[in-house]
Enzyme design. Structure first.
Site, PDB file in Angstrom:
ATOM      1  N   HIS A 473       0.827  -1.234  -0.185  1.00 40.01           N
ATOM      2  CA  HIS A 473       0.054  -0.074   0.214  1.00 40.01           C
ATOM      3  C   HIS A 473       1.022   1.291  -0.182  1.00 40.01           C
ATOM      4  O   HIS A 473       0.485   2.296  -0.196  1.00 40.01           O
ATOM      5  CB  HIS A 473      -0.919   0.033   1.180  1.00 40.01           C
ATOM      6  CG  HIS A 473      -2.262   0.718   0.946  1.00 40.01           C
ATOM      7  ND1 HIS A 473      -2.298   1.854   0.460  1.00 40.01           N
ATOM      8  CD2 HIS A 473      -3.567   0.334   1.448  1.00 40.01           C
ATOM      9  CE1 HIS A 473      -3.507   2.174   0.239  1.00 40.01           C
ATOM     10  NE2 HIS A 473      -4.276   1.393   1.053  1.00 40.01           N
ATOM     11  N   TYR A 589     -14.752   5.762   8.817  1.00 39.44           N
ATOM     12  CA  TYR A 589     -13.793   6.303   7.735  1.00 39.44           C
ATOM     13  C   TYR A 589     -14.103   5.764   6.268  1.00 39.44           C
ATOM     14  O   TYR A 589     -14.553   4.498   6.070  1.00 39.44           O
ATOM     15  CB  TYR A 589     -12.321   5.475   8.063  1.00 39.44           C
ATOM     16  CG  TYR A 589     -11.197   5.849   7.138  1.00 39.44           C
ATOM     17  CD1 TYR A 589     -10.228   6.840   7.769  1.00 39.44           C
ATOM     18  CD2 TYR A 589     -11.056   5.465   5.796  1.00 39.44           C
ATOM     19  CE1 TYR A 589      -9.065   7.205   6.874  1.00 39.44           C
ATOM     20  CE2 TYR A 589      -9.804   5.817   4.987  1.00 39.44           C
ATOM     21  CZ  TYR A 589      -8.790   6.665   5.886  1.00 39.44           C
ATOM     22  OH  TYR A 589      -7.840   7.012   4.871  1.00 39.44           O
ATOM     23  N   THR A 602      -4.972  10.524  -0.654  1.00 35.59           N
ATOM     24  CA  THR A 602      -6.306  10.396  -0.082  1.00 35.59           C
ATOM     25  C   THR A 602      -6.752  11.457   0.983  1.00 35.59           C
ATOM     26  O   THR A 602      -5.702  11.934   1.440  1.00 35.59           O
ATOM     27  CB  THR A 602      -6.601   8.773   0.604  1.00 35.59           C
ATOM     28  OG1 THR A 602      -5.560   8.796   1.567  1.00 35.59           O
ATOM     29  CG2 THR A 602      -6.152   7.883  -0.645  1.00 35.59           C
TER      30      THR A 602
END
Length: 772
Positions: A473, A589, A602
């Site tokens: 990630h 979230y 993001t």
């Protein structure tokens, strides 16, 4: 061994008669072609750098300006207002016999024209950047475009060339703005109001006011200063502190997975599927290197940042004791392959030529047919990447810093990507609901030692030809890997194809040297560390409950008839489902992108709002009319859409507070408000999976060409991780994760609540569904 000898360019032996040299023409040919290919890539990069540097100008526009200047001179019109004559006088005298008055005049006009051209490029680029700062179009009602937005869109089109390269817009993208502290705190307090009672909320208000008045002004000044010189004031800190400094295992905690097409199957032959897919991946990489991929555009005119795509291939996360680093290479000509406990190095090129799908199929079949056993310690070696980062860093330094272990590890870390050949078969059977969850579990963690979790992504191949990805990630977010995956699956299905027996088209070249086994010398001490990492990873994997399902009653088609955003519809349904599951609301979230800004990644959308909780409570009471419930739902949906738009346009909450917190740590300033905000757990972490970023086929003509999206592990030990993909007009895929060790969560139970919540909300609008 003939193929192995071909790989050596020359050999020499010492004999009583002297030194005997033996040259391999074939190997020398490959070395020569490889060098030619390398220089071609360098020249392409130089050319693209020039074209990117002058965008939105072009060499053609430069010639047009020169011709206009020269043409006006022949017509005795001085458009330079005397500047050409001034430049001509400043040129040095007597620089050779060819410096005639005519050549001096032409050179002066070329210099003037170039200056005008460069000035025009700078002006147009700055104008484009100013235009891209306008986000009013996002807040307008669908179908009701203002005249201002129409004029803005027309100007954007005029300043953008018809064929931009991948990175053409990078220097024209605006920087992520730093919000005002007062605005961020106001939005934060608004987001926690439905989660706190009056006493707790009053205490938080006092903390926030103290922070805003005393501590925040100093921190904000430093943050604004950083925003002036950094490309993005968030992204570098986000990558370092959220990802690279994390010391817990990547598996489950950070890495995520992506599924294959699940409703159709192109072939059952494992090696053939890999041949097509990997060939398509390297085709994509070639387009990426040449910047031939079109940048993603909102509304077809607003460019998204492409920065994250740079590290898609040839990238590995290298473990460190305190922090990891991302190692990215400009090129890699091989992939690393794992099969039955053995590691292989498979070359993707023969000289300068990319191997064809049928050649790759043959090479993978050779690996599948190889009967050799694993070397001592080799089988579970990849468990080091699944365990703790500190232990892996220490083992890497102690056992893999020299000799054959270093060479073998470098072959993996310097590969384009990692390929895992599994012996099990997984696929989605609509008649067997558990099949999708088992498939997802295999992609998320496998058996804890058959994935190399440090690579930018691992391509996972099952025995029945089904595929999937496990992605690290830190280097990029899910939409980036999704862009690659859409291209690869579309190329596999609509461009490459298979024979009737499921093999790649064409005949392979049997003279290709087979893949190379990597050689290891793993001592007993290292094997003990490997086993320890495996036990840590296995305990983590065994604790993950994953429930994946396809929601069939409706998709975005029905949701649009409800005149609301599909994302808002699902998010409000998640709030209703969570309240039914846990009997309370929680901090939620949802990931939103900020790629309209340079190097944006993001932002968080806090989906649990006062409006959504009011709707949920009204639904639970059961005494409201459908009209009242519809009104409450529309208010909640409108609020959610507005928050999502604010997050996308740089007016979010959490990234700003995160950066203020880091500045406070750098300055040694204590802030009870920031400490409490940053420690709040996200018990419901959600993400919508993007699709149709590349239009490689018409989904209406090929409705079964659907991927099922992907998922991730739970963020909190007592929470849920939910990803969803609104895959078509009539279906939605959900991926729900939780932990067995938590008595408060149950992924399948929550999934059933989601189903019921979606149906209950749809019933408010009395729109017929496909299935009941």
């Amino acid at each position: 061994m003939a193929e192995a000898h071909q790989a050596v360019a020359f050999q020499f032996t010492v004999t009583p008669d002297g030194v005997d040299f033996r040259l391999s023409r074939e190997a020398l040919k490959h070395v020569y072609l490889s060098g030619i290919n390398s220089w071609k890539k360098r020249l392409i990069r130089i050319k693209n750098g020039i074209l990117r540097g002058v965008y939105p100008g072009s060499p053609t526009s430069w010639l047009v300006v020169i011709m206009a200047t020269v043409g006006s001179s022949f017509c005795n019109v001085d458009i330079s207002l005397g500047l050409v004559s001034c430049i001509q006088r400043c040129l040095p005298q007597g620089c050779g016999p060819y410096q005639t008055p005519q050549t001096r005049a032409l050179l002066s006009m070329a210099i003037f024209s170039t200056g005008v051209w460069v000035t025009g490029i700078f002006f147009f680029r700055q104008t484009l950047k100013l235009l891209l700062c306008y986000h009013g179009w996002m807040f307008e009602m669908h179908g009701k475009t203002s005249n201002l937005t129409r004029i803005w869109a027309m100007c954007i089109r005029l300043l953008s060339s018809r064929h931009p390269m991948l990175y053409s817009f990078q220097t024209s993208l605006p920087k992520l703005p730093v919000p005002r502290v007062s605005a961020t705190i106001q939005r934060y307090l608004e987001s926690v109001r439905p989660l706190l009672d009056d006493e707790e909320y009053y205490r938080m208000e006092l903390l926030a006011k103290e922070f805003q008045d005393k501590t925040a002004p100093r921190l904000q000044k430093y943050l604004v200063l950083k925003s002036w010189w950094a490309s993005n004031y968030v992204s570098d800190w986000w990558e370092e502190y959220i990802y690279l400094r994390g010391r817990s295992p990547l598996m489950v905690n950070s890495n995520y997975y992506v599924m294959d097409l699940v409703l159709i199957k192109n072939t059952d032959v494992q090696a053939a599927r890999l041949g097509n897919i990997i060939h398509a991946m390297i085709m994509y990489r070639r387009k990426l290197d040449r910047e031939e991929i079109k940048p993603v555009m909102a509304l077809g005119i607003v460019p998204m940042c492409s920065y994250q795509m740079e590290r898609m291939f040839n990238t590995t996360r290298i473990p460190g004791k305190d922090t990891d680093v991302l190692q990215h290479l400009s090129d890699s000509r091989h992939v690393a392959v794992y099969h039955k406990g053995r590691f292989f190095k498979l070359w993707l090129y023969e000289g300068a030529r990319l191997l064809k799908p049928q050649d790759l199929e043959m090479q993978f079949q050779r690996i599948l047919d190889d009967p050799s056993p694993p070397q001592p310690g080799e089988e579970k070696l990849a468990a080091l990447t699944a365990g703790g980062r500190v232990e892996w860093a220490q083992a890497r330094q102690a056992f893999f810093s020299s000799g054959k272990n270093k060479a073998a590890l470098e072959a993996i870390e310097r590969a384009a990507f990692f390929v895992a050949l599994d012996e099990e078969s997984y696929s989605y059977d609509p008649e067997d609901e558990a099949s999708l969850s088992l498939y997802g579990k295999a992609l998320l963690h496998g058996n804890c030692y058959n994935r190399w979790f440090d690579k930018s992504f691992t391509l996972i191949s099952f025995k029945n030809g089904q595929l999937g990805l496990n992605a690290e990630h830190a280097w990029a977010d899910a939409p980036i890997i999704g862009h690659l995956w859409e291209f690869v699956l579309g190329t596999d299905s609509f461009h490459l194809g298979y024979t009737e027996t499921g093999h790649c088209l064409g005949k392979p070249n049997p003279a290709l040297a087979p893949p190379t086994r990597l050689q290891w010398d793993i001592p007993k001490q290292c094997q003990a560390v490997i086993e320890s990492s495996y036990q840590v990873a296995k305990a983590l994997a065994d604790d993950v409950e994953l429930y994946c399902f396809q929601f069939l009653p409706f998709g975005k088609g029905l949701i649009k008839k409800c005149r609301t955003s599909p994302d808002a519809f699902v998010q409000i349904a998640l709030q209703l489902a969570h309240f039914r599951d846990r009997g309370k609301f929680c901090l939620t979230y949802e990931a939103s992108m900020t790629r309209m800004f340079r190097e944006g990644r993001t932002e968080t959308v806090r989906s649990c709002t006062s409006e959504s909780t009011a709707f949920v409570q009204a639904m639970m009471e059961g005494s409201h009319t459908k009209a009242d419930l519809r009104d409450l739902f529309q208010k909640a949906a409108k609020k959610h859409q507005n928050m999502y738009r604010l997050a996308m346009t740089g007016a979010g909450i959490d990234r700003h507070l995160f950066c203020l917190y880091l500045v406070s740590k750098y300055l040694g300033v204590s802030s009870p408000f920031l400490a409490e905000v940053l420690s709040e757990p996200w018990r419901l972490s959600t993400s919508q999976i993007p699709q149709s970023q590349i239009r490689m086929f018409d989904p209406e003509q090929h409705p079964n060409h659907l991927g099922a999206g992907g998922g991730f592990g739970p963020v909190a030990d007592d929470g849920y991780g939910v990803s969803y993909m609104i895959a078509g007009e009539n279906t939605i895929f959900f991926h729900i994760s939780s932990k067995f060790s938590s008595s408060e969560t149950n992924a399948q139970r929550f999934g059933n609540h989601i189903r019921k919540a979606l149906l209950d909300i749809a019933d408010l609008f009395q729109v017929p569904k496909a299935y009941s």
